[in-house]
Design an enzyme around this catalytic site. Sequence first.
Site, short mmCIF file in Angstrom:
data_model
loop_
_atom_site.label_atom_id
_atom_site.label_comp_id
_atom_site.label_asym_id
_atom_site.label_seq_id
_atom_site.Cartn_x
_atom_site.Cartn_y
_atom_site.Cartn_z
N ASP A 30 17.15 29.24 -16.22
CA ASP A 30 18.47 29.76 -15.88
C ASP A 30 18.54 30.17 -14.40
OD1 ASP A 30 21.06 30.58 -16.25
OD2 ASP A 30 20.55 32.50 -17.17
N ASN A 78 26.79 24.42 -23.70
CA ASN A 78 27.03 24.03 -22.31
C ASN A 78 28.18 23.02 -22.14
OD1 ASN A 78 23.53 24.26 -21.29
ND2 ASN A 78 25.17 25.75 -21.06
#
Length: 252
Positions: A30, A78
Site C-alpha cells: 500500500d 479496487n
Amino acid sequence: MPGDANPQMSPAGEAPAPRSGPRHVAIIMDGNGRWAQARGRPRLFGHHAGARRVREVVECCPSLGVEYLTIFAFSTENWKRTQTEVAGLMSLFRRYISKEMNALAEKNVRVRFIGDRVRLDAKLIDLMDKLERKTAGNSGTQLTIALNYGGRDEVARATKRLARDVAEGRLDPENVDEETLPRYLDTHVLPDPDLVIRTSGEARISNFLLWQSAYAEYEFIDTLWPDFTAEELARLCGSYGRRDRRFGAVKT
Ligand code: FPP
C-alpha cells in the site's frame, strides 16, 4: 541424489537449527498513490514504482529463508477506482508479466495467481496462465500474486464449490470441519501465512487472506510500498523470529 537424503537432516547428518524466520510472508503493498502524490505525479506513476520494488523483494526471499511470498496486487474492491487507474493497473500487470516472465523462470521462482479471473481481460488471463505454466516446475520461491482477490469473495466461491459437492453426493456435511473449507480456497496448496506486512501506515487487513491469517503475526509499517526494501523485509523477518507464537496454547 534427490530422494536419498533425509530432508530433515543437514548434509553433515545433524538436525537443522529450528526455523526462526517466517516461512510464508504475505504483503499488502500500500501507499503507491501517496508516494506519487508527494512527487506531484499521477497515481499510476506510483504503481509503476511499486511494480519495480517487487523484483527486489522476490529476489531476497531465499537468503531470508522465506519460501512463500504472497503479494496483494489488486483487490475485488479496487474496481471502484477511476476507469483510468483500473485500466492503467491492468496494463501494468500485463506489462509486468511479459517483462518478468523469463527472469522469474530463470531464478527458479514458481508463480501462482489467486483471485477470481472472471472480470479480467482475456489477454491478461492468457499471460497469467503462461507464467504459471512456464514456472510450474520451479522449486525456489513460491510467489503468489493476488489479482482481483478478496478474502470474502474467495470464501464465497469456495463455499459454492463445497455446497455443490454436498448436493452431488461427493461430500457428507457431517464430515465438514475446519480442514475441509481450506481445500476449496484458492490457496489450497499453500501453507498459512506466518507474517502479514502492510505498508503505508494503515492498520487494516482490507479483505486479504481472511481465513488463512487467523494466526498470522502482523506488521503495520509506515514505509510507502515504492520505498520498501530488502533490508526492511530482513528486519521484519528478524523481529518475527523474536515473537512468541502460541496458537492459543500456553507455554509449558
Ligand atoms: C495500493 O496503493 C496499491 C495497489 C492497489 C496496487 C498494488 C500494485 C502494485 C504494487 C504494482 C504492481 C504489482 C505487480 C504484481 C506487478 P494505493 O494506490 O492504495 O496507495 P494510496 O493508499 O497511497 O493511495
